[in-house]
Design an enzyme around this catalytic site. Structure first.
Site, PDB file in Angstrom:
ATOM      1  N   GLY A 559       0.769  -1.125  -0.098  1.00 55.88           N
ATOM      2  CA  GLY A 559      -0.074  -0.001   0.041  1.00 55.88           C
ATOM      3  C   GLY A 559       0.820   1.342   0.018  1.00 55.88           C
ATOM      4  O   GLY A 559       2.032   1.442  -0.246  1.00 55.88           O
ATOM      5  N   GLY A 705       1.469  22.163   6.610  1.00 54.82           N
ATOM      6  CA  GLY A 705       2.452  22.017   7.777  1.00 54.82           C
ATOM      7  C   GLY A 705       1.917  20.798   8.421  1.00 54.82           C
ATOM      8  O   GLY A 705       2.135  20.791   9.687  1.00 54.82           O
ATOM      9  N   HIS A 966      22.193   4.546  32.888  1.00 55.98           N
ATOM     10  CA  HIS A 966      22.775   5.658  32.743  1.00 55.98           C
ATOM     11  C   HIS A 966      24.108   5.393  31.978  1.00 55.98           C
ATOM     12  O   HIS A 966      24.877   4.258  32.259  1.00 55.98           O
ATOM     13  CB  HIS A 966      23.111   6.348  34.094  1.00 55.98           C
ATOM     14  CG  HIS A 966      23.823   7.378  33.942  1.00 55.98           C
ATOM     15  ND1 HIS A 966      23.046   8.672  33.643  1.00 55.98           N
ATOM     16  CD2 HIS A 966      25.175   7.909  34.406  1.00 55.98           C
ATOM     17  CE1 HIS A 966      23.965   9.545  33.808  1.00 55.98           C
ATOM     18  NE2 HIS A 966      25.205   9.159  34.056  1.00 55.98           N
TER      19      HIS A 966
END
Length: 992
Positions: A559, A705, A966
């Site tokens: 598609g 936009g 971290h």
């Protein structure tokens, strides 16, 4: 003349651009002195105190709690004149208050928390820490009994537990001290007091010389404080000024929102001015109503009620203000009981789910009246189920979002809730604010009874014991919200649902009958369209043994997503990213890589290879799983027949039991002068034809936009094209959270010309020499000369060739009308993806395809747009999961958000990708995360964790306690959750 000084939002750090007001520590009219803390604000780092160094009186207009204020923006004012309450609109304020922002000390007192709207006091049950013990943030120091449950008291300050400490069985008003925390162990007080039910100090012990035990100050019984922050915020005009008196601007605003006549309000402000607190008091609470109604004296020596007894008494008295009526149906529950037993589901849960199923058709039963003259419409089915508590009393735990959950999910929640409810160990979110209530006294043999609804719901259902004529089910309803016809229709449908459970729940292990009509069809299901929606639907169906034909109008499936959308655009985006990323190399010490050159032909070879390979892989898989894939165009002959026009050969017909329409939506070209003519010549291109460009244009005009417009504008800019982006609305990306979109807009403006609120006048020229004429936001007419104009004005379904009228399928505008189960008005015909409107996204279509397949094979599955997500592949990438605060509030959810700029993240700083932010949205009542919004360079990878948080209903506590590695940007999720938790604790304490 009075002098006024403005209190501005201070800047804590270089990265701080704004703050959120968490509490006001002073009230309008209060005298303030040098060094006073007047407010707390949440910055991008922490919750901080706002300390002032100017003497005077605090006056408004003061920013509301929860409001976001830019650094330097006004928080409030200080006047040198006592009695001033507000700076006039025309008064110029030039002087600034000397302000310092310092880390917030959460305070020495351990206050009795307010754990429900009805709670005014609590009883100390245990102290889990002793006087003098060292305590840390997060410690449980005590348990208290509220009007609903026994709750833990958690502290958020390190130090040592100190007196005066309210002993076990003391009754403490909300917001009053239970004990204290001191930083120095030598200053610990060993004093302990017992406070009686009338809030008097009844006994003192071990009193030290340096601590004076004083009686808590109590408010008069007739004065009940109302939480102004809970008043729905609207944009309504302020209420009219009272006759011959004055009211503060904020008081007038609150009066308008509450529907209060200021002429009837008593004033307590300076010089007789009506302030917001006066307006708040004018709305009676349940306790106030109970005490103001006539009381009948009876003989005997009364004992004080427990907190729970008082709460019940007050709410039942408040219920007298509801104009109610009763309606009863006799319902036979035997089949439901058997079906529930076969699935190991409690009858209580099964009845709750049946009530939800019926309420989908009759949503008024889930609404409530709001003073004055408003109806609150609620789509979330949060059902309270009455439970007898151990030791007496009634607790009503809530099953949240019953409409979205399976019976098994609801049973798991109920199995956890019920025992804790009996012991009164529920969190406030687990018993506060139901939308509908069910009370079952039939289990006690009661043959008939009516229940009493309280403010906040429109109906309560009472279930009596099953008898010869069935189980009497009585609804007591608020006549202001629903009428007799509403309730009668609801009960009639509920009767059918309970007496026919096979229509919505399985009996034992046997699945219900498939919705695919039986018959001598060529195929059981025909799927029209081979994009993500159609292909996922077809694959799920064949996995269930269903015979499926998929009709696709191209040689290979995939598609628009594969051939003209998601995949080819990301191939271009990846190349653009590599070019863009090289601009950072010199800053991190890499030289000689700052002049990359685009090889267009090589890029196009790579892009086309990816598309062809994926298309061939998809077709091979489809055929391998036994989908009957056919190339051609399909249209309906009737509701069980289609005609297929193949690429070669003659048209032929195919009969089917059920159909799924997944034909997508083409680009929409609005009626702009010259647009269609230039589309025919090739000067105007769309998201379907942009792929035919022989090379990147030197100049490109982009109209629209949205996601397509922004992605293409930035990609071609990175390729070296001069770009202008024109958007008709005042901001781009209307589907994205407003602040995220506006922030991205400012970033884009630094790269190329962006005009919002633009109006296109005319498009003319030929390919390579086009003229785009428009007016900007100021109304000035301009012309942009370019090679091509990209029409990125969205997509619109085009179903003309499907002959839907032959099948009886109706439209909703241009789109096929479908419900959350993807069913059209024709029971055996479904619609999924762009053709039914909504979010036109590949993953949305795929999800809806699986929803349709599930319902066709006998399951009950729904698409929930509130859990959907999207990524716009700009740089930085915008994205969203779930709801924004504005969307949540439009649905009646009291939501709150926290945000963090990417500029404070270590990983982002290392890679120089510090533009943007992440916002976390939570439901205040449940503290579940209901939305996450992004503007970050790696949104496409970060969003995965957010999807799981929102889909699974993760709470702030769970997110806060999750351990993130971290340094990674995922750490921000935990930090945001902890930030939001801290703010909610602070505001909750301030309200108390």
């Amino acid at each position: 003349m009075s002098a006024h000084y403005v209190i501005t939002m201070p800047q804590l750090s270089d990265t701080m651009t704004e703050g959120v007001v968490v509490t006001w520590e002073k009230n309008p009219g209060d005298k303030v002195s040098r060094g006073d803390i007047v407010a707390t604000v949440e910055t991008d780092k922490a919750i901080m105190d706002v300390e002032v160094f100017t003497e005077g009186y605090l006056v408004g207009p003061m920013v509301e709690v929860g409001a976001t204020v830019l650094v330097g923006g006004a928080l409030g004012y200080i006047s040198d004149t006592q009695g001033d309450v507000s700076v006039a609109e025309d008064e110029v304020v030039t002087n600034k208050v000397s302000v310092e922002i310092v880390p917030h000390d959460s305070g020495t007192p351990i206050l009795m928390p307010q754990l429900s709207d009805t709670m005014t006091e609590g009883t100390v049950v245990t102290w889990d820490k002793a006087i003098g013990d060292k305590v840390s943030r997060g410690d449980i120091v005590a348990t208290v009994e509220t009007d609903k449950a026994i709750m833990d008291v958690e502290i958020f300050t390190d130090g040592f537990l100190s007196g005066p400490l309210a002993g076990v069985d003391s009754v403490i008003q909300v917001g009053h001290p239970m004990a204290f925390i001191v930083a120095d162990q030598e200053k610990v007080s060993t004093s302990e007091v017992t406070i009686s039910a009338n809030h008097q100090v009844a006994e003192k012990s071990a009193k030290t010389e340096h601590v004076a035990v004083s009686k808590p100050v109590t408010a008069p019984q007739s004065v009940v404080q109302t939480d102004i922050s809970q008043i729905p915020q609207t944009s309504a005009k302020p209420a009219a000024r009272p006759a011959n008196r004055y009211a503060s601007p904020y008081a007038r605003k609150i009066a308008s929102q509450m529907g209060v006549d200021l002429n009837q309000v008593s004033a307590t402000g300076p010089n007789g001015v009506i302030v917001s607190a006066d307006v708040a008091k004018s709305r009676p609470s349940m306790a106030e109503v109970a005490h103001q109604l006539p009381q009948v004296q009876v003989p005997g020596q009364g004992r004080a009620m427990t907190s729970m007894e008082k709460a019940v008494a007050h709410s039942m008295t408040a219920a007298l203000t509801l104009p109610t009526f009763h309606a009863t149906f006799n319902i036979k529950p035997e089949k439901l009981i058997a079906a529930a037993k076969a699935r190991s589901i409690s009858v209580t849960v099964a009845i709750a789910k049946a009530c939800s199923v019926a309420m989908q058709k009759h949503p008024m039963l889930n609404c409530t009246y709001q003073p004055i003259d408003k109806i609150v419409e609620r789509t979330n089915h949060d059902f309270g189920l009455a439970v007898a508590a151990d030791g007496g009393g009634l607790v009503v735990p809530i099953l949240h979002n019953v409409e979205q959950k399976s019976l098994e999910q609801l049973q798991a929640e109920w199995s956890d809730l019920m025992p804790r409810a009996r012991m009164r160990k529920l969190a406030p979110a687990e018993y506060a604010n139901p939308t509908f209530t069910i009370s079952n006294m039939g289990m006690f043999g009661v043959t008939h009874f009516t229940a009493i609804p309280t403010p906040g719901i429109a109906a309560i259902m009472a279930i009596a014991a099953n008898g010869p004529e069935g189980m009497p089910v009585t609804i007591t309803a608020d006549h202001r919200v629903v009428n007799g016809a509403h309730v009668a229709a609801y009960l009639a449908d509920l009767k059918k649902i309970i007496e026919s459970p096979e229509t919505w729940m399985s009996e034992g292990s046997q699945a219900p009958a498939s919705p695919i009509p039986e018959g001598n069809w060529d195929v059981q299901v025909v799927v029209i369209g081979g994009g993500p929606g159609g292909e996922d639907c077809a694959r799920d169906l064949v996995e269930h043994g269903v015979k499926v034909a998929m009709i696709n109008n191209a040689p290979l499936p995939g598609g628009e997503c594969l051939w003209r959308g998601c995949i080819p655009s990301k191939a271009w985006r990846h190349a653009a990213d590599i070019i863009r990323n090289r601009t950072h190399d010199a800053a991190i010490g890499i030289t000689g890589t700052d002049k990359p050159k685009l090889a267009w032909d090589a890029l196009e070879t790579h892009r086309k290879s990816v598309l062809q390979t994926r298309g061939e892989m998809a077709l091979k898989t489809d055929i391998g799983v036994k989908i009957d894939v056919r190339e051609g165009f399909a249209s309906f002959v009737d509701d069980h027949t289609i005609e297929i026009k193949p690429a070669e050969g003659k048209p032929y017909k195919m009969t089917f039991g059920a159909a799924v329409i997944a034909t997508g939506a083409p680009p929409f070209v609005p009626p702009i002068p010259g647009a269609k003519e230039c589309l025919a010549t090739g000067g105007v291109i769309t998201s379907d034809t942009v792929w035919n460009l022989p090379k990147p244009p030197k100049k490109l005009g982009v109209i629209g936009g949205g996601a397509i417009g922004i992605e293409m504008a930035q990609i071609f800019h990175d390729f070296g094209t001069e770009v202008i982006l024109l958007e008709g609305k005042d901001r781009p990306l209307m589907e994205v959270e407003e602040e995220i979109a506006k922030h991205l807009n400012e970033i884009l403006k630094q790269e190329f010309k962006v005009e919002t609120s633009a109006k296109i006048i005319d498009i003319s020229g030929k390919p390579g020499k086009m003229a785009l004429k428009y007016t900007n936001a100021e109304g000035t007419e301009e012309t942009f000369a370019c090679d091509y104009v990209l029409m990125a004005t969205g997509k619109r379904p085009d179903t003309a060739a499907l002959n839907l009228e032959k099948a009886g399928v109706v439209l909703d505008g241009a789109a096929i009308k479908a419900d959350t189960q993807c069913r059209t008005n024709v029971p055996h015909i479904y619609g999924v993806g762009d053709v039914i409107g909504g979010y036109m996204l590949a993953h949305t279509a795929a999800t809806q395809g699986r929803v349709a397949a599930a319902n066709l094979t006998g399951e009950t599955l729904k698409y929930n747009q509130d859990l959907d997500c999207g990524v716009i592949f700009s740089r930085p990438e915008a994205g969203f999961v779930g709801l924004s605060v504005a969307q949540a509030k439009a649905k009646g959810i009291d939501a709150v958000e926290a945000k963090m700029p990417m500029s404070i993240d270590a990983k982002a700083m290392i890679s120089l990708e510090t533009q943007g932010m992440i916002k976390l949205v939570a439901d205040k009542a449940t503290q579940k995360i209901i939305g996450v919004h992004f503007l970050a360079d790696h949104t496409d990878t970060l969003i995965g964790e957010a999807v799981m948080m929102v889909s699974a209903g993760i709470t702030l506590t769970q997110a806060a306690q999750a351990i993130h590695p971290h340094p990674t940007q995922t750490e921000l999720f935990g930090e945001l959750a902890r930030r939001l938790q801290a703010r909610l604790r602070r505001t909750s304490k301030a309200k108390a």
